[in-house]
Structure formats: structure tokens, C-alpha cells
Design a protein around this motif. Structure first.
Motif, PDB file in Angstrom:
ATOM      1  N   ALA A   1       7.473  62.085  38.702  1.00 52.30           N
ATOM      2  CA  ALA A   1       6.534  62.075  39.816  1.00 52.30           C
ATOM      3  C   ALA A   1       7.306  62.071  41.126  1.00 52.30           C
ATOM      4  O   ALA A   1       8.288  61.343  41.266  1.00 52.30           O
ATOM      5  N   PRO A   2       6.893  62.920  42.061  1.00 52.68           N
ATOM      6  CA  PRO A   2       7.696  63.082  43.294  1.00 52.68           C
ATOM      7  C   PRO A   2       7.842  61.810  44.113  1.00 52.68           C
ATOM      8  O   PRO A   2       8.810  61.658  44.834  1.00 52.68           O
ATOM      9  N   ARG A   3       6.882  60.949  43.992  1.00 53.11           N
ATOM     10  CA  ARG A   3       6.975  59.757  44.847  1.00 53.11           C
ATOM     11  C   ARG A   3       7.215  58.480  44.048  1.00 53.11           C
ATOM     12  O   ARG A   3       6.766  57.415  44.434  1.00 53.11           O
ATOM     13  N   SER A   4       7.911  58.621  42.909  1.00 51.90           N
ATOM     14  CA  SER A   4       8.232  57.411  42.159  1.00 51.90           C
ATOM     15  C   SER A   4       9.126  56.527  43.037  1.00 51.90           C
ATOM     16  O   SER A   4      10.028  57.010  43.704  1.00 51.90           O
ATOM     17  N   PRO A   5       8.847  55.228  43.055  1.00 49.86           N
ATOM     18  CA  PRO A   5       9.543  54.349  44.001  1.00 49.86           C
ATOM     19  C   PRO A   5      11.043  54.319  43.764  1.00 49.86           C
ATOM     20  O   PRO A   5      11.499  54.298  42.630  1.00 49.86           O
ATOM     21  N   ARG A   6      11.763  54.370  44.887  1.00 44.51           N
ATOM     22  CA  ARG A   6      13.214  54.228  44.790  1.00 44.51           C
ATOM     23  C   ARG A   6      13.542  52.793  44.423  1.00 44.51           C
ATOM     24  O   ARG A   6      12.777  51.877  44.693  1.00 44.51           O
TER      25      ARG A   6
END
Lengths: 148, 125
Positions: free
Chosen positions: A8-13
Motif C-alpha cells: 500500500a502506497p501509504r503504509s506507515p514508515r
């Protein structure tokens, strides 16, 4: 048909070891700033505009103010908020302009020592102040002192 | 690869200069504050020593420096409110220029009566 799994592009860093200190510092500058406008403007108005202004300032004037708990709390709050606000501002300036690690570290150490010294000194003065020191000349004391 | 033309400079206009002024006034106020806390601490030494140091505040030259100090404080205060509005008000960034004009107007509204009153104390004795 083969399926490819794409993250997913916005998986948390990963934020391991990170804190919100800078966020709280940023917020503190704004909240303390609003309080300081009231505290400092009140201070300037009473000390420079009312009555004789700057010419009225002396030991008896300060003693008269600090006989009132309101001004003790006022000055104590102003001392702490202004010093922490100013120290955090200077910390930001040092971080911006002192590029060498050692220089930056030592400038901030000097800043923190100076800030701690003045905050402790000011706090002690407000809490241990004696408006009627026994050995002082009577004419320099506020009118409520015995013998003044 | 096009090269940047020589001699360019960042021109942030009102936003940049108000940021610079906020820094400069903030640094100045901070160093005055350090001095002011130490000189006020002399009330704990003796009435004589406090009165002696506060007498320097009443001289003409320091009286004029107080004008600079108050001018810096009033700007820093109102521009600080502008910064808060830029950060928290949804239309803040769009109106930052107009708000800087507001800072200037409020600054004048407070500085004029202060100047009249304070200078009459400094020069009136």
C-alpha cells in the motif's frame, strides 16, 4: 494469471526512536506567546505608562508590587514563560546557523546553562524577597514597612 | 542542463522579511531579558544597589533604548499572533500579507501613545 502484491502506497514508515518533542516545542511557542502578550503588555503598561512611568521605578515600587500575590504570580509566570519561549527561540536559531556539530552543541549548552541560571535566580528572588530589610535606610523602603 | 543565472537571490518579500524581523527582535528581547532578570535580582542584595542600577534605566540614552525595546516587543507580539493565524486559520496563509499590514497598523496604534508618554517621562524628568 499471477497476482503481484504491491505494498500500500501509504503504509506507515517506521518511526522507531522518534518523538514528538519538536511538535510540542512548536505548540509551546504559540501557547506561551499568547500568554506572554497579556503578561508583558500588562507589565509594560504598569511600569512605564501609569503615573510617573520609568521615573517611579525603585526598590519601594517593586516591594509595593510584590506585596500583592497577584504581581508575584504575574512576574513568576512571565519569568518562566518568557525564558522558556526565548530559550527555545535561540535554540532554533543556533540549530539553523551553527553548522559544526561541536560549535552547535557548545552554544546550546551555554544557552541552557544561562537559561537555568536566570530562571532559578529569578524564582528565588520572587520567593525569598524581603520588602523591609532591617539594615536598609528607612526612606528607601515602601510605606508599609515599620519605621518607614 | 540549464544553469541558474548568476546573482539570483531569494526574494520572499513580506513573508521573508517579517520572518527576519521576528528573529532579530526575538534575539534582542532575549538578551535584554537576561540582563533584566539579573538587575531585578539586586532587590535581594539591598535597596541601595537596586536603586543604583535602576537609575541607569532613567537616563536619556537608556530611555531611548527602551523605545527600541518596546518597539521590538510590540512587533514581535503582533507578528507572533499573525504566525499563529497563518498556522491555525484556514485562510491564514492567503492573507499573510494583509495581516502584516495589520501588524503595522496595530504597532503604530500602540507605539504613538507609548512614545508620547514615555518620552515625556524621559525628557520631562
Amino acid at each position: 494469471m499471477t497476482t503481484t502484491t504491491i505494498a500500500a502506497p501509504r503504509s506507515p514508515r517506521r518511526l522507531r526512536g522518534r518523538t514528538n518533542t519538536e511538535l510540542y516545542a512548536w505548540l509551546f511557542m504559540r501557547v506561551s506567546g499568547v500568554f506572554l502578550i497579556v503578561l508583558v503588555f500588562g507589565h509594560l503598561f504598569v511600569n512605564l505608562m501609569v503615573g510617573e512611568g520609568i521615573n517611579a521605578l525603585d526598590f519601594a515600587f517593586v516591594a509595593g508590587k510584590w506585596a500583592d500575590p497577584l504581581w508575584q504570580v504575574w512576574d513568576l509566570l512571565m519569568l518562566w514563560l518568557a525564558m522558556i519561549h526565548g530559550t527555545n527561540g535561540l535554540r532554533t536559531v543556533i540549530n539553523d546557523y551553527a553548522e559544526r556539530d561541536q560549535v552547535r552543541m557548545w552554544l546550546k549548552m551555554l544557552l541552557y546553562v544561562a537559561a537555568a541560571f536566570t530562571i532559578i535566580l529569578g524564582t528565588l528572588v520572587i520567593f525569598t524577597f524581603d520588602p523591609c530589610p532591617a539594615e536598609a535606610a528607612a526612606e528607601l523602603l515602601p510605606s508599609f514597612c515599620p519605621g518607614a | 542542463m540549464p544553469k541558474a543565472p548568476a546573482g539570483t537571490i531569494y526574494r520572499g518579500r513580506e513573508g521573508m522579511w517579517s520572518w527576519v524581523a521576528h528573529r532579530v527582535t526575538g534575539i534582542g528581547i532575549f538578551f535584554f531579558l537576561l540582563v533584566h532578570i539579573v538587575d531585578t535580582a539586586l532587590v535581594r542584595v539591598s535597596p541601595e544597589s537596586y536603586n543604583e542600577v535602576i537609575a541607569t534605566y532613567k537616563t536619556t540614552i537608556v530611555g531611548l533604548m527602551e523605545v527600541l525595546l518596546v518597539a521590538a516587543i510590540v512587533f514581535h507580539a503582533f507578528n507572533g499572533l499573525r504566525i499563529i493565524l497563518v498556522d491555525f486559520w484556514s485562510k491564514g496563509p492567503r492573507y499573510q500579507r494583509q495581516m502584516l499590514a495589520g501588524v503595522g497598523i496595530l504597532w503604530l496604534v500602540l507605539m504613538v501613545p507609548f512614545l508620547v508618554r514615555h518620552l515625556s517621562h524621559v525628557f520631562g524628568g
